[in-house]
Design an enzyme around this catalytic site. Structure first.
Site, PDB file in Angstrom:
ATOM      1  N   SER A 151      -0.850 -12.904   0.581  1.00  0.00           N
ATOM      2  CA  SER A 151       0.592 -12.629   0.456  1.00  0.00           C
ATOM      3  C   SER A 151       1.044 -11.074   0.254  1.00  0.00           C
ATOM      4  O   SER A 151       1.138 -10.436   0.749  1.00  0.00           O
ATOM      5  CB  SER A 151       0.985 -13.518  -0.698  1.00  0.00           C
ATOM      6  OG  SER A 151       2.246 -13.485  -0.995  1.00  0.00           O
ATOM      7  N   ASP A 302       7.989 -10.508   2.098  1.00  0.00           N
ATOM      8  CA  ASP A 302       6.890 -10.123   1.620  1.00  0.00           C
ATOM      9  C   ASP A 302       6.012 -10.230   2.731  1.00  0.00           C
ATOM     10  O   ASP A 302       6.386 -10.565   3.919  1.00  0.00           O
ATOM     11  CB  ASP A 302       6.510 -10.693   0.292  1.00  0.00           C
ATOM     12  CG  ASP A 302       6.120 -12.275   0.678  1.00  0.00           C
ATOM     13  OD1 ASP A 302       6.334 -12.640   1.576  1.00  0.00           O
ATOM     14  OD2 ASP A 302       5.189 -12.540  -0.063  1.00  0.00           O
ATOM     15  N   ASP A 304       3.671 -11.780   3.881  1.00  0.00           N
ATOM     16  CA  ASP A 304       3.222 -12.952   4.748  1.00  0.00           C
ATOM     17  C   ASP A 304       4.423 -13.733   4.998  1.00  0.00           C
ATOM     18  O   ASP A 304       4.412 -14.973   5.714  1.00  0.00           O
ATOM     19  CB  ASP A 304       2.257 -13.834   4.038  1.00  0.00           C
ATOM     20  CG  ASP A 304       2.617 -14.398   2.645  1.00  0.00           C
ATOM     21  OD1 ASP A 304       3.434 -13.866   2.009  1.00  0.00           O
ATOM     22  OD2 ASP A 304       1.843 -15.552   2.488  1.00  0.00           O
ATOM     23  N   ASP A 306       6.526 -15.567   3.051  1.00  0.00           N
ATOM     24  CA  ASP A 306       6.849 -16.577   2.383  1.00  0.00           C
ATOM     25  C   ASP A 306       7.929 -16.301   1.208  1.00  0.00           C
ATOM     26  O   ASP A 306       8.499 -17.424   0.629  1.00  0.00           O
ATOM     27  CB  ASP A 306       5.750 -17.582   1.885  1.00  0.00           C
ATOM     28  CG  ASP A 306       4.896 -16.566   0.688  1.00  0.00           C
ATOM     29  OD1 ASP A 306       5.081 -15.332   0.523  1.00  0.00           O
ATOM     30  OD2 ASP A 306       3.957 -17.301   0.291  1.00  0.00           O
TER      31      ASP A 306
END
Length: 556
Positions: A151, A302, A304, A306
């Site tokens: 992430s 961000d 990734d 999400d």
């Protein structure tokens, strides 16, 4: 000096490690033998990565306490056994990965282990954002999903995020059961592997992305054509860019201006010190581009995809980043408006967490719909109920807009934000004007956080439980909720909540770092001068922050 025991454990790991590069890395440390090498080996072999919030996360390097192919092989073998113990796994497992260091190799490793266990695998096109993986688990009716990502962690890290067949992140007791299965594994060399080119490994094309885009833009129509918005967007060197641009177009909005220096995936994140849109300075390039182009809105993913950050121009041309709580209230209110004509509107559900603002509860009450609070984490938010899930959020820039994805989804949230911004534009207003309306109607809700780094977070929490404060910042503590044993419909959690007149203070240890986090909310009732109420709330918040900091420091 490397102890004999540590040397023996390292040599045993090397003998079983499937990655020649990782074997060589450990041999270099063993050959060095100096104090720094000994300390590094002691840390790498001082334990092993354990399932945390939704899986594994750590620095990419060799050894059991790092992210590497050996750790991925063990975790996936345990997952495969856990799934097979519960019946046939004909539905398969979806595997995706971002563009971080090691991601593609880790995804391939997971696929080989699953295929070796006779479990079908869907290897998503790479790199892909996390929300597409979560969506695909549901779309394919899969038994589970594995996403290789860390992430918004630093560039040195990677992770292994696990989803169950309901499309949501793993929860107890499954996490503990898989963790126990990892500990019970024998040598990694004994784990069968299947070929990536074999019949069990399937490679979907663009059809899943098309279905995802259709789901998150359903009802958007041509929302942006009547009130064109000038948008600046940054994927922050992550993997959300292509799908975000397609989502914006599918929702009827003009293509955004993309921050060129951050447009392409780069696992080193060269233009940001910390690839998290919450961090100070992370949006500097996007804001500079917004000023240069005269933009109406900044969107930031961000790495990734999400999470979503949003910034808007404020009075005097200054730009303001909306907080997670402000954006949560705005999106929640907008989606309740958009779904008001649905059958049985009182059964709609909006959800947030015990550390987020309570403004959403007032908005839900005014809309005559259901509201719930959960522990932090979307694994809890999307499983809240009863009711028909419409929206969920947490203050750390995570939003689930609708039912298409049972996890936080920065792209679905962006579509909702753009719809709201376009509606405001048609009315000659801004997102800040809309937020003013919410606080004028429901009262000022000011939130903030305080972080205390400490090597003894458990000791501080224990000290608080031994002697709770009678007052904070001059305000009597009216009630104390300790969730150590659960309560209020929530599972046990290391959380203490202090409620004061017009304020709330929540304290909990971080789940991933040696620190304590304190969440504040100050509420002023509706009516009167909004600017004055906001200043009074800010003054009260400052006093509470100082008092809480002093309290925690006395126990640290």
């Amino acid at each position: 000096m490397i102890s004999a025991d540590l040397r023996a454990r390292a040599e045993a790991w090397i003998a079983d490690d499937p990655d020649p590069d990782d074997q060589a890395e450990l041999r270099v440390l063993l050959a060095d033998g100096g104090p720094a090498a000994a300390a590094e080996l002691a840390d790498r072999f001082g334990g092993r990565l354990e399932f945390g919030t939704a899986g594994l996360r750590g620095a990419v390097a060799a050894g059991p306490n790092r992210m590497n192919r050996a750790v991925v092989r063990a975790a996936t073998a345990a997952l495969a056994g856990w799934l097979r113990d519960r019946g046939p796994v004909a539905a398969g497992v979806v595997v995706g990965c971002d563009a971080r260091h090691g991601s593609a190799a880790f995804a391939d490793e997971a696929a080989r282990v699953l295929a070796g266990a006779d479990i079908p695998v869907y290897l998503l096109p790479r790199p892909c954002p996390t929300p597409l993986l979560a969506f695909s688990v549901l779309r394919l009716s899969a038994a589970a999903g594995v996403m290789i990502t860390a992430s918004h962690n630093p560039a040195a890290d990677n992770g292994y995020k696990l989803y169950l067949g309901d499309g949501a992140q793993i929860v107890p007791p499954a996490d503990a059961e898989i963790e126990a299965a990892i500990g019970a594994l024998g040598p990694l060399a004994g784990i069968p592997l299947g070929p990536l080119a074999g019949p069990l490994v399937r490679r979907p094309g663009d059809e899943l992305a098309e279905a995802y885009l259709a789901a998150i833009t359903a009802g958007a129509g041509t929302a942006g054509t009547a009130a064109p918005l000038r948008i600046v967007y940054t994927p922050m060197h992550g993997v959300a860019g292509p799908l975000m641009l397609r989502a914006i177009a599918a929702a009827g909005f003009a293509a955004p201006h993309v921050v060129a220096a951050q447009a392409d995936p780069d696992p080193d994140f060269p233009t940001v010190a910390f690839p998290n849109p919450e961090e100070p300075g992370a949006l500097d390039l996007a804001l500079a581009e917004a000023r240069r182009t005269g933009a109406d809105l900044v969107l930031a993913s961000d790495p990734d995809g999400d999470r979503l950050a949003v910034a808007v121009p404020g009075p005097g041309g200054d730009w303001r980043r909306l907080t997670g709580d402000q954006l949560g209230a705005l999106i929640g209110s907008y989606l309740l408006d958009q779904t008001a004509a649905e059958p049985d509107p009182a059964d709609r559900l909006v959800v947030t967490t015990i550390v987020s603002s309570t403004l959403l509860s007032s908005i839900a009450a005014a809309a005559g719909t259901r509201y719930a609070e959960t522990l932090t984490g979307f694994k809890w938010i999307v499983r809240a109920g009863p009711g028909r899930f419409v929206f969920g959020y947490e203050e750390a820039l995570g939003y689930a807009a609708g039912r298409a994805v049972r996890d936080k989804d920065g792209m679905g949230a962006a579509v909702a934000v753009l719809g709201l911004a376009a509606r405001a534009r048609r009315e000659g207003r801004s997102l800040l004007d809309v937020y003013d309306d919410l606080e004028a109607a429901h009262g000022v809700h000011l939130t903030a956080q305080l972080t205390l780094r400490t090597t003894v977070p458990g000791q501080v929490m224990a000290a608080l439980r031994t002697a709770h404060p009678a007052a904070l910042g001059g305000l009597p503590v009216l009630s104390i909720t300790d969730l150590a044993a659960g309560g209020q419909g929530l599972p046990p959690s290391d959380v203490i909540i202090y409620r004061l007149a017009g304020a709330r203070v929540v304290i909990r240890p971080s789940g991933t770092e040696p620190k304590l986090k304190v969440y504040f909310e100050v509420v002023r009732p509706p009516g009167g001068d909004l600017a004055g109420a906001r200043q009074a709330a800010a003054d009260r918040l400052g006093v509470l922050r100082a008092a809480a900091g002093k309290l925690l420091a006395s126990h640290a």
